[in-house]
Design an enzyme around this catalytic site. Structure first.
Site, PDB file in Angstrom:
ATOM      1  N   CYS A  11     -16.330  10.659  15.440  1.00  0.00           N
ATOM      2  CA  CYS A  11     -15.553  10.967  16.644  1.00  0.00           C
ATOM      3  C   CYS A  11     -15.533  12.477  16.874  1.00  0.00           C
ATOM      4  O   CYS A  11     -16.032  13.260  16.056  1.00  0.00           O
ATOM      5  CB  CYS A  11     -14.136  10.433  16.499  1.00  0.00           C
ATOM      6  SG  CYS A  11     -13.217  11.219  15.150  1.00  0.00           S
TER       7      CYS A  11
ATOM      8  N   CYS B  26      -1.899   8.781  -6.145  1.00  0.00           N
ATOM      9  CA  CYS B  26      -1.201   9.216  -4.939  1.00  0.00           C
ATOM     10  C   CYS B  26      -0.247  10.359  -5.281  1.00  0.00           C
ATOM     11  O   CYS B  26       0.537  10.257  -6.227  1.00  0.00           O
ATOM     12  CB  CYS B  26      -0.430   8.034  -4.340  1.00  0.00           C
ATOM     13  SG  CYS B  26       0.575   8.483  -2.903  1.00  0.00           S
TER      14      CYS B  26
ATOM     15  N   CYS C 103      -7.304  19.350   2.954  1.00  0.00           N
ATOM     16  CA  CYS C 103      -6.642  19.989   1.822  1.00  0.00           C
ATOM     17  C   CYS C 103      -6.714  19.056   0.620  1.00  0.00           C
ATOM     18  O   CYS C 103      -7.229  17.938   0.716  1.00  0.00           O
ATOM     19  CB  CYS C 103      -5.188  20.319   2.155  1.00  0.00           C
ATOM     20  SG  CYS C 103      -4.139  18.854   2.366  1.00  0.00           S
TER      21      CYS C 103
ATOM     22  N   HIS D 249       1.363  12.316   5.391  1.00  0.00           N
ATOM     23  CA  HIS D 249       0.770  13.639   5.175  1.00  0.00           C
ATOM     24  C   HIS D 249      -0.001  14.098   6.415  1.00  0.00           C
ATOM     25  O   HIS D 249       0.131  15.259   6.837  1.00  0.00           O
ATOM     26  CB  HIS D 249      -0.180  13.581   3.962  1.00  0.00           C
ATOM     27  CG  HIS D 249      -1.009  14.812   3.795  1.00  0.00           C
ATOM     28  ND1 HIS D 249      -0.521  15.970   3.219  1.00  0.00           N
ATOM     29  CD2 HIS D 249      -2.309  15.079   4.159  1.00  0.00           C
ATOM     30  CE1 HIS D 249      -1.471  16.888   3.220  1.00  0.00           C
ATOM     31  NE2 HIS D 249      -2.573  16.383   3.785  1.00  0.00           N
TER      32      HIS D 249
ATOM     33  N   CYS E  52     -19.263 -29.226 -12.453  1.00  0.00           N
ATOM     34  CA  CYS E  52     -19.380 -28.412 -13.663  1.00  0.00           C
ATOM     35  C   CYS E  52     -20.766 -27.769 -13.750  1.00  0.00           C
ATOM     36  O   CYS E  52     -20.926 -26.678 -14.305  1.00  0.00           O
ATOM     37  CB  CYS E  52     -19.089 -29.248 -14.908  1.00  0.00           C
ATOM     38  SG  CYS E  52     -20.116 -30.723 -15.072  1.00  0.00           S
TER      39      CYS E  52
ATOM     40  N   HIS F 217     -21.427 -33.795 -19.084  1.00  0.00           N
ATOM     41  CA  HIS F 217     -20.593 -32.657 -18.695  1.00  0.00           C
ATOM     42  C   HIS F 217     -21.265 -31.367 -19.141  1.00  0.00           C
ATOM     43  O   HIS F 217     -21.817 -31.289 -20.237  1.00  0.00           O
ATOM     44  CB  HIS F 217     -19.210 -32.791 -19.349  1.00  0.00           C
ATOM     45  CG  HIS F 217     -18.245 -31.727 -18.938  1.00  0.00           C
ATOM     46  ND1 HIS F 217     -17.898 -31.505 -17.623  1.00  0.00           N
ATOM     47  CD2 HIS F 217     -17.553 -30.806 -19.680  1.00  0.00           C
ATOM     48  CE1 HIS F 217     -17.022 -30.505 -17.567  1.00  0.00           C
ATOM     49  NE2 HIS F 217     -16.804 -30.067 -18.801  1.00  0.00           N
TER      50      HIS F 217
END
Length: 481
Positions: A6, A46, A62, A76, A167, A435
């Protein structure tokens, strides 16, 4: 959409250039060394709530880190009139004036170059080290107890709900999500979907989501219903709730992933018939078929893509039988280009090129008209495998393989053809009903047994004593062209 962001980003670049973004990216995003990652984990918190969150942003004007979800970075930006911040996880730039993320081609190039350097720095290490990838480090920060991947860490382990005889799918998913290079690929957001208008049909996008689910730190079992639906959509022969073959599911899944991935990489410049997609890079090798005239010992070589062998008592025995010379007989004479006449010959298959991941399928099911039988022969397999004796370069034209090659290979400690076992799929029951379970190697010496939603710790002895059906090996040393 503009390629240069932008107007607010253009103003920032005009006054300060890209140096602030480069510094943030170098020291807090693309950390390629252990020391840099420790510094990143220590400092990336933070500045308001002193916590680390998945959407931590850094101000581009900054030195300030702030939470995006808790809007500390928003506060900020408003108080300091600093309109731009970068997402430390993905490298995206957010404009607080436009209230949206903006794309900049110059910044994107910096991110891509950083990822390539970090991937190369990590990839040249030995596979047996099992260091976490950069994306894993980011995910581990969610839980302070898991910032360091130690021997007792369970990051990446997660059970899967059985959706009705699924499975076979769950075992293959466990093996794929613990394939190191595949894991690094999907956790690095390298997939560019070629089905943008219908991304819900892209199996690669779903696999990417699946990897995020596995490595996000959640312990509750995951329900892979979207993956099952996509498999039914792209592999119609696997649709339905009947029990399917795990090997067949693996082949079908890799084939669909290959079809959806190849648009990203295209074909190799060196070989126009070879695809450079991530699936081919990891799982594709090459066989060489040598036909030798028994009269004059003249040798012809062909490249072959078959993969079929019998099942003796050990994996090494299987490989020896698979690569031994086979007499073709008098009914299959070939015309020798040296003798200029039809002669009897022998055929021998050897490995021309080894894949990064070698998956061995031990034939356990025998099917004929009205007859189904499970082969219960125990086949032993090692936790470390050296493929040097079965390479085309090791072939002795007169006597198969020389004993010297086999002995030197066994004593070698740095062979580039050595593999480490990292996953084993097992089947219990009969050919008609049974299985599937699997063993997964989590770290260097940490094994787990996965049975749908249940995951239990196992030992290497448990793994090697099991009746293997699919064996997954990863190269110990990776080389780059």
């Amino acid at each position: 959409m503009s390629r240069h962001g932008c107007r607010h980003l253009c103003d920032l670049k005009a006054s300060k250039g890209t140096e602030s973004f480069k510094i943030i990216h170098k020291y807090f995003m693309s950390c390629s060394s252990a020391q840099a990652r420790r510094r990143q984990a220590r400092n990336c918190v933070c500045h308001t709530c002193k916590c680390w969150t998945p959407r931590l942003h850094s101000c581009l004007s900054c030195v300030f880190f702030g939470c995006f979800g808790s809007k500390h970075i928003h506060e900020h930006a408003k108080s300091k009139r600093h309109l731009l911040a970068v997402d430390l996880t993905y490298g995206s730039v957010y404009c607080f004036s436009c209230k949206d993320y903006v794309y900049d081609e110059e910044f994107d190039d910096i991110v891509k170059k950083g990822r390539d350097v970090a991937s190369l720095a990590k990839g040249i290490q030995m596979f047996s080290v099992w260091e976490p990838s950069l994306s894993e480090v980011d995910l581990l920060k969610k839980n302070p107890k898991r910032r360091k991947v130690s021997g007792n860490s369970t990051i990446g382990l997660r059970g899967l709900i059985n959706l009705g005889n699924t499975c076979f799918m769950n075992c293959i998913v466990q093996a794929l999500t613990h394939t190191p290079l595949l894991r690094d690929y999907f956790l690095s957001d390298k997939h560019i979907c070629q089905m943008a208008k219908d991304s819900q049909r892209c199996l690669v996008c779903e696999m990417s989501r699946l990897f995020q689910e596995f490595y996000c730190g959640i312990r509750t079992p995951h329900t892979p219903y979207r993956l099952l639906h996509l498999v039914w959509t792209h592999a119609r022969h696997l649709a339905g709730y009947e029990q399917q073959d795990a090997h067949e599911f693996l082949i079908a899944t890799l084939d669909v992933l290959h079809q959806h991935c190849k648009g990203n990489n295209g074909l190799s410049d060196k070989n126009p018939h070879h695809c450079n997609c991530i699936i081919d890079q990891i799982f594709t090798g090459g066989l060489q078929s040598d036909v030798t005239c028994k009269q004059c010992r003249f040798l012809k070589s062909y490249l072959d893509g078959t993969d079929k062998f019998e099942d003796p008592t050990s994996l090494t025995h299987c490989l020896k039988r698979f690569t031994r010379p086979e007499h073709l007989g008098s009914s299959a004479k070939i015309k020798c280009s040296k003798c200029h006449s039809y002669q009897e010959s022998t055929k021998q298959l050897t490995m021309k090129k080894l894949p990064l991941v070698a998956c061995f399928h031990l034939k356990r099911f025998e099917h004929s008209t009205g007859y189904h039988k499970k082969i219960g022969t125990y086949v032993s397999f090692p936790d470390e495998l050296d493929m040097t004796p079965f390479m085309s370069s090791s072939r002795n034209h007169n006597n198969g393989y020389s004993e010297q090659v086999i002995q030197e290979s066994a004593s070698s400690l740095s062979s580039e053809n050595k593999y480490s076992l990292y996953a084993v799929v097992n089947h219990r029951g009969t050919a008609d009903s049974g299985h599937y379970t699997c063993f997964i190697r989590q770290h260097k010496d940490a094994w787990f047994r996965c049975e749908d939603h249940l995951i239990n710790k196992a030992t290497i002895e448990d793994v090697l004593r099991s009746d293997g059906y699919l064996l997954f090996y990863h190269k110990q040393i990776l080389s780059y062209e």
